[in-house]
Design a protein around this motif. Structure first.
Motif, short mmCIF file in Angstrom:
data_model
loop_
_atom_site.label_atom_id
_atom_site.label_comp_id
_atom_site.label_asym_id
_atom_site.label_seq_id
_atom_site.Cartn_x
_atom_site.Cartn_y
_atom_site.Cartn_z
N GLY A 170 0.62 -1.25 0.04
CA GLY A 170 0.00 -0.02 -0.17
C GLY A 170 0.93 1.28 0.03
O GLY A 170 0.06 2.31 -0.12
N VAL A 171 2.25 1.16 -0.06
CA VAL A 171 2.96 2.28 0.18
C VAL A 171 3.03 3.03 -1.42
O VAL A 171 3.20 2.37 -2.49
N LYS A 172 2.84 4.42 -1.44
CA LYS A 172 3.01 5.07 -2.89
C LYS A 172 3.92 6.14 -2.58
O LYS A 172 3.76 7.00 -3.68
N ASP A 173 4.62 6.36 -1.74
CA ASP A 173 5.68 7.33 -1.37
C ASP A 173 7.07 6.59 -1.37
O ASP A 173 6.94 5.96 -0.36
N PHE A 174 8.02 7.16 -1.77
CA PHE A 174 9.36 6.75 -1.64
C PHE A 174 10.53 7.78 -1.79
O PHE A 174 10.55 8.49 -2.84
N HIS A 175 10.97 7.91 -0.78
CA HIS A 175 12.13 8.62 -0.65
C HIS A 175 13.58 8.26 -0.69
O HIS A 175 13.84 7.21 0.00
N PHE A 176 14.31 8.71 -1.48
CA PHE A 176 15.72 7.99 -1.76
C PHE A 176 16.59 8.84 -1.33
O PHE A 176 16.93 9.99 -1.75
N TYR A 177 17.67 8.06 -0.38
CA TYR A 177 18.97 8.55 0.00
C TYR A 177 19.96 8.47 -1.35
O TYR A 177 20.24 7.38 -1.28
N THR A 178 20.19 9.55 -1.81
CA THR A 178 21.13 9.27 -3.21
C THR A 178 22.54 9.62 -2.78
O THR A 178 23.32 8.76 -3.63
N LEU A 179 23.00 10.03 -1.67
CA LEU A 179 24.36 10.14 -1.36
C LEU A 179 25.03 11.02 -2.56
O LEU A 179 26.24 10.75 -2.83
N ASN A 180 24.38 12.09 -3.19
CA ASN A 180 24.79 12.88 -4.45
C ASN A 180 25.20 12.04 -5.38
O ASN A 180 25.80 12.55 -6.34
N ARG A 181 24.79 10.89 -5.64
CA ARG A 181 25.16 9.99 -6.88
C ARG A 181 23.82 9.47 -7.51
O ARG A 181 22.93 8.92 -6.80
N ALA A 182 23.75 9.77 -8.80
CA ALA A 182 22.30 9.53 -9.41
C ALA A 182 22.07 8.22 -9.94
O ALA A 182 21.02 7.81 -9.97
N ASP A 183 23.36 7.20 -10.42
CA ASP A 183 22.98 6.19 -11.24
C ASP A 183 22.24 5.19 -10.38
O ASP A 183 21.14 4.64 -11.03
N LEU A 184 22.54 4.95 -9.25
CA LEU A 184 21.71 3.83 -8.53
C LEU A 184 20.24 4.13 -8.37
O LEU A 184 19.51 3.35 -8.58
N THR A 185 20.10 5.34 -7.83
CA THR A 185 18.58 5.81 -7.73
C THR A 185 17.90 5.88 -8.99
O THR A 185 16.78 5.61 -9.19
N PHE A 186 18.43 6.36 -10.16
CA PHE A 186 17.92 6.50 -11.23
C PHE A 186 17.64 4.87 -11.89
O PHE A 186 16.66 4.82 -12.40
N ALA A 187 18.57 3.96 -11.84
CA ALA A 187 18.39 2.70 -12.12
C ALA A 187 17.08 2.09 -11.21
O ALA A 187 16.16 1.51 -12.03
N VAL A 188 16.85 2.18 -10.03
CA VAL A 188 16.01 1.73 -9.23
C VAL A 188 14.50 2.40 -9.83
O VAL A 188 13.35 1.47 -10.17
N CYS A 189 14.66 3.68 -9.84
CA CYS A 189 13.31 4.34 -10.20
C CYS A 189 12.88 3.80 -11.73
O CYS A 189 11.94 3.57 -12.09
N HIS A 190 14.09 3.69 -12.62
CA HIS A 190 13.83 3.01 -14.02
C HIS A 190 12.87 1.67 -13.87
O HIS A 190 12.07 1.33 -14.56
N MET A 191 13.61 0.94 -13.09
CA MET A 191 12.96 -0.41 -12.83
C MET A 191 11.56 -0.50 -12.42
O MET A 191 10.64 -1.26 -12.72
N LEU A 192 11.17 0.65 -11.60
CA LEU A 192 9.80 0.89 -10.94
C LEU A 192 8.90 1.42 -11.96
O LEU A 192 7.65 1.60 -11.76
N GLY A 193 9.54 1.70 -13.14
CA GLY A 193 8.65 2.38 -14.08
C GLY A 193 8.62 3.77 -14.20
O GLY A 193 7.96 4.29 -15.14
N HIS A 194 9.52 4.59 -13.61
CA HIS A 194 9.66 6.02 -13.71
C HIS A 194 10.67 6.28 -14.96
O HIS A 194 11.64 5.70 -14.81
N ARG A 195 10.39 7.09 -15.88
CA ARG A 195 11.10 7.33 -16.86
C ARG A 195 11.17 8.90 -17.07
O ARG A 195 10.28 9.69 -16.73
N PRO A 196 12.15 9.40 -17.77
CA PRO A 196 12.40 10.91 -17.94
C PRO A 196 11.04 11.39 -18.71
O PRO A 196 10.83 10.52 -19.61
N GLU A 197 10.50 12.42 -18.50
CA GLU A 197 9.25 12.93 -19.01
C GLU A 197 9.42 12.96 -20.34
O GLU A 197 8.67 12.80 -21.56
#
Length: 308
Positions: A273-300
């Motif tokens: 039931g969770v619909k919000d996720f807060h990512f601790y990026t450590l100022n590095r984009a690649d890992l967080t971007f990859a996770v979001c991509h796998m979850l279906g989030h794409r650049p607009e």
């Protein structure tokens, strides 16, 4: 228990159905050097394309990054489409000084603040309120509310804050922050979803009904994680260590494993039931971007191109 189980294998794919309707947000910290600043802004530009609901900027121990935090937040407002949330603590400043920072944020167009008590200053064993300052996060939330109509986030701890004697005391403190006017809580990172859901049950029993947003930390370095977790009260399960065994000199493989772990954890949270996720990026984009991509989030822009 490892997240890679028989149920996962039978389902065919962890990511067969995207969960792009979930909201995502990111945390950054202010850079110390020009090189770190370049890394930060490269990461911000990459993650901006995912259209997060907000991004937060941390505040160093003892207010040590106050100016850099303010500058980063101001630049986010001036140069990006992002909605920044500035971290603010009670440490190392009087009430009047903290109130001045709040007013500065308001004047700069900041409408969101992450209100935290803060850690003990360097060299101190325990937290002690600063003379003439806010004593705790609940008082800080109330102070922010007096000054402006901010959207206020606070911290929550599924495995209890290290300074809390027990769960009841921790929940009492969380309830005080909510009653003072906080809009949501963002959790410390964790790695087992059962602990998060048990924490939600405890919160509901205390009459805490604001959103409790899970904090997600994709693991970039397991050794660093263990040291960090020890200071925050977060536990590191044995199965996580086993998955990173033998990968100290294999950063690319570590990243693949880390992204898969974080992605599946988000999947399990979403299923609950969770619909919000807060990512601790450590100022590095690649890992967080990859996770979001796998979850279906794409650049607009990419999504628009695909639809066209």
């Amino acid at each position: 228990m490892s997240p890679f189980n028989d149920t996962t294998a039978r389902s065919g794919s962890l990511f067969a159905s995207p969960i792009a309707d979930a909201n995502i947000s990111f945390e950054f910290f202010p850079p110390k050097t020009p090189k770190m600043e370049d890394t930060l802004w490269t990461s911000i530009k990459k993650l901006e394309s995912l259209n997060p609901s907000f991004v937060s900027v941390t505040y160093g121990a003892g207010g040590s990054t106050r100016e850099r935090t303010h500058n980063t937040v101001k630049r986010l407002i001036d140069e990006t489409s992002l909605s920044p949330a500035a971290h603010l603590t009670c440490v190392g400043a009087t009430r009047d000084e903290v109130d001045d920072v709040i007013r500065d944020y308001k004047a700069a167009g900041v409408r969101s603040i992450v209100a935290l008590r803060g850690d003990a200053p360097d060299g101190a064993d325990t937290y002690t309120p600063y003379p003439g300052g806010y004593e705790n996060a609940a008082e800080l939330v109330a102070g922010i509310r007096r000054i402006g109509d901010f959207d206020i986030s606070i911290a929550a701890y599924p495995e209890i804050h290290p300074d809390s004697p027990n769960l009841a005391a921790d929940l009492d403190n969380l309830k005080r922050k909510i009653d003072a006017g906080a809009n949501r809580a963002i959790t410390q990172f964790f790695f087992e979803t059962d602990k998060y859901f048990r924490f939600l049950d405890h919160c509901q029993s205390y009459g805490i009904d604001v959103p409790i947003v899970p904090g997600i930390l994709p693991v970039s370095n397991f050794k660093t994680l263990k040291a960090f977790a020890a200071s925050t009260g977060a536990s590191v399960p044995d199965w996580l260590g086993h998955l990173f065994e033998g990968l100290d000199d294999r950063p690319e493989t570590r990243s693949l494993v880390a992204a898969t772990i974080a992605g599946e954890m988000c999947r399990k949270l979403y299923a609950g039931g969770v619909k919000d996720f807060h990512f601790y990026t450590l100022n590095r984009a690649d890992l967080t971007f990859a996770v979001c991509h796998m979850l279906g989030h794409r650049p607009e822009r990419a999504q628009s191109g695909e639809q066209g």
